[in-house]
Design an enzyme around this catalytic site. Structure first.
Site, PDB file in Angstrom:
ATOM      1  CE  LYS A 314      42.121  41.864  40.093  1.00  0.00           C
ATOM      2  NZ  LYS A 314      41.671  42.985  40.096  1.00  0.00           N
ATOM      3  CG  ASP A 317      50.774  50.415  30.271  1.00  0.00           C
ATOM      4  OD1 ASP A 317      52.337  49.739  29.401  1.00  0.00           O
ATOM      5  OD2 ASP A 317      50.301  50.000  29.775  1.00  0.00           O
TER       6      ASP A 317
HETATM    7  P1  5BU Z   1      33.906  38.218  45.085  1.00  0.00           P
HETATM    8  O1  5BU Z   1      32.180  39.316  44.545  1.00  0.00           O
HETATM    9  O2  5BU Z   1      33.819  38.485  46.591  1.00  0.00           O
HETATM   10  O3  5BU Z   1      33.916  37.321  43.790  1.00  0.00           O
HETATM   11  O4  5BU Z   1      34.831  39.463  44.704  1.00  0.00           O
HETATM   12  C1  5BU Z   1      35.921  39.441  44.452  1.00  0.00           C
HETATM   13  C2  5BU Z   1      36.732  41.205  44.095  1.00  0.00           C
HETATM   14  O5  5BU Z   1      37.952  40.767  44.450  1.00  0.00           O
HETATM   15  C3  5BU Z   1      36.233  41.455  42.594  1.00  0.00           C
HETATM   16  O6  5BU Z   1      36.049  42.729  43.431  1.00  0.00           O
HETATM   17  C4  5BU Z   1      37.155  40.661  41.990  1.00  0.00           C
HETATM   18  O7  5BU Z   1      37.871  41.778  41.382  1.00  0.00           O
HETATM   19  C5  5BU Z   1      38.526  41.137  42.868  1.00  0.00           C
HETATM   20  N1  5BU Z   1      39.958  39.799  42.906  1.00  0.00           N
HETATM   21  C6  5BU Z   1      39.239  38.432  42.916  1.00  0.00           C
HETATM   22  O8  5BU Z   1      38.360  38.280  43.155  1.00  0.00           O
HETATM   23  N2  5BU Z   1      40.551  38.165  42.949  1.00  0.00           N
HETATM   24  C7  5BU Z   1      41.525  38.148  42.645  1.00  0.00           C
HETATM   25  O9  5BU Z   1      42.653  37.741  42.230  1.00  0.00           O
HETATM   26  C8  5BU Z   1      42.360  39.372  42.465  1.00  0.00           C
HETATM   27  C9  5BU Z   1      40.970  40.964  43.096  1.00  0.00           C
HETATM   28 BR1  5BU Z   1      43.331  40.664  42.568  1.00  0.00          BR
END
Ligand code: 5BU
Length: 484
Positions: A314, A317
């Site tokens: 992500k 900058d």
């Molecule tokens: P989860 O354990 O299935 O909730 O993980 C979701 C992953 O996706 C996690 O690594 C977050 O940092 C990533 N993510 C997210 O959940 N939502 C977003 O909007 C973004 C990334 Br961009």
């Protein structure tokens, strides 16, 4: 009155149709349906629950329709068919399963309630079918939990493509009566005025599913009807072409979010789940014991299992800073990650900086058009401007992180985090949707799953379940696009 030739079953069907009309479960007039279509006939079979005699008779008719079939359990589609399935189950001593529709958010997190074992067959019960989507969604949940669904039974078939759509997905649909039967019975029994009979007959004919070529190609939803392999061929970016190819070959639209904190755990998790995923997403900066050897091993696992490596860094900058963050520091992300992502908030400079480092290495980037967390600010015009920025940088930006489809360009990939087998949320704002919602209804291409897999007792099995659920949802979306 029943004719002497009429079978007992037909007579009972006619009586039920008349009773349904008497209690206003079938109405004639001028109605606007959920789809916006004007209809001279309206069915509200939910009112049955206020008339136990009708419920009992309906459950018997449904049972009689399926009594020669062999199955281990029944599952009613929520809500109206739930009590009907309960009556069928109790009267015939057949176990029942319930597919959860709402989030539970605690306890066992089970998708299907009731006892069953992998390979058991389940018969779906529904009150009314139009396009077949609700039955298909239920069938997908059941099969992603290891059940086999080959048949479904419905009280009323609206003759609007449900039989064909389910057939295309390997499910035989039995129905007690059709909309045409309702019209015939009620006009025969003097329950409709002649001009209404004509109006309804015309409506049925105009809305009846016609499996001909014109209808099949009536409303092509471009990247809904295009297969992964076809989209791969349309891509000019090498990485998106490769990714669509992997999705096609492995029958997987699953990205594992491998958010564990030890390298050993990371490598074991990725090796176990590798056969089921098209992509592994990392947060390399959460590893407590990062070293270059870990990324070397990760890249060999990517080659072994054929998946794309995505570092969820992500970047957010100015161009000059992100160049250093991408190529240097401790992690040297550009050396090993096929794919990275960036926020659009700094403006196009962030993409230009990343592109300077990554383009020559065959890397690519996703823009974060939307986020999965509650209260996030990436919405409306911000999301739209992000899409524009991607369109202007298509040589390096190959798609989006988003919670539903944001572009109709079939060469862009849509990837959605916040996916579990049940909808719900965690206690820090993460919001979860199901595979069928994300891939089937919201038109995303890849679902990103973290805790749903790595916190499961058996991550490989969980990955397999998500793989099946995601791919089934994609197949159902394709089938739906063909018959809409
Ligand atoms: P989860 O354990 O299935 O909730 O993980 C979701 C992953 O996706 C996690 O690594 C977050 O940092 C990533 N993510 C997210 O959940 N939502 C977003 O909007 C973004 C990334 Br961009």
């Amino acid at each position: 009155m029943a004719t002497p030739m009429m079978t007992c079953f037909q007579e009972r069907v006619e009586q039920v149709i008349e009773r349904l009309h008497d209690v206003d479960a079938v109405k004639f007039g001028n109605f606007t349906l959920k789809s916006g279509i004007q209809s001279p006939v309206y069915f509200d079979l939910r009112v049955m629950i206020s008339h136990p005699d009708i419920m009992v008779e309906v459950s018997k008719l449904l049972w009689d329709k399926i009594s020669t079939s062999k199955f281990d359990s029944l599952c009613g589609v929520p809500y109206t068919a739930l009590p009907i399935a309960t009556l069928m189950s109790a009267a015939n001593d057949v176990p029942m399963l319930i597919r959860r529709k709402e989030a539970k958010g605690y306890g066992t997190n089970k998708l299907i309630e009731g006892k069953f074992k992998e390979g058991d067959s389940c018969f779906i019960v529904e009150d009314v079918v139009s396009s077949g989507s609700s039955i298909l969604e239920t069938a997908q949940s059941l099969s992603s939990s290891g059940l086999v669904v080959k048949e479904a039974v419905v009280l009323l078939n609206r003759e609007q493509g449900g039989v064909e759509k389910l057939d295309a997905n390997g499910i035989v649909l039995h129905s007690v009566f059709t909309m045409t039967d309702v019209l015939n019975v009620l006009s025969k029994r003097g329950k409709m005025k002649p001009d209404m009979v004509t109006t309804v007959a015309e409506y049925i004919a105009a809305n009846k599913f016609q499996p001909n070529k014109e209808i099949l190609s009536a409303k092509p939803k471009i990247n809904d009807v295009l297969k992964y392999s076809e989209r791969a061929a349309m891509c000019t970016n090498e990485l998106s072409r490769r990714l669509f190819g992997i999705m096609d070959k492995k029958k997987s639209n699953l990205a594992l979010s491998a958010d564990v904190t030890s390298s050993k755990e990371l490598l074991q998790l990725v090796d176990k789940t590798g056969p089921h995923v098209c992509m592994v997403k990392t947060h390399v900066d959460i590893l407590e014991d990062f070293n270059q050897e870990v990324v070397e091993k990760l890249t060999s696992l990517a080659a072994k299992h054929n998946f794309v490596l995505f570092e969820d860094r992500k970047f957010a900058d100015i161009g000059n800073t992100v160049m250093h963050q991408y190529s240097g520091g401790v992690y040297h992300i550009s050396e090993w990650a096929d794919l990275i992502n960036a926020h659009a908030v700094p403006g196009p400079g962030v993409i230009h900086g990343l592109k300077k480092i990554g383009a020559s290495k065959g890397r690519a980037c996703l823009l974060i058009a939307e986020m999965s967390s509650s209260g996030n600010l990436a919405k409306g015009s911000y999301s739209q401007d992000t899409v524009k920025m991607a369109e202007e940088n298509k040589d390096f930006v190959i798609g989006f992180i988003c919670v539903s489809k944001v572009s109709s360009d079939p060469t862009f990939l849509h990837m959605t985090p916040g996916v579990q087998l049940e909808a719900g949320k965690d206690n820090l704002g993460q919001q979860y949707l199901t595979p069928s919602e994300v891939i089937g209804n919201r038109g995303s291409d890849i679902m990103i799953v973290g805790r749903g897999i790595y916190q499961a007792q058996d991550p490989a099995l969980a990955a397999k379940q998500f793989q099946i659920a995601g791919y089934d949802a994609y197949m159902a979306r394709m089938a739906e696009a063909m018959i809409v």
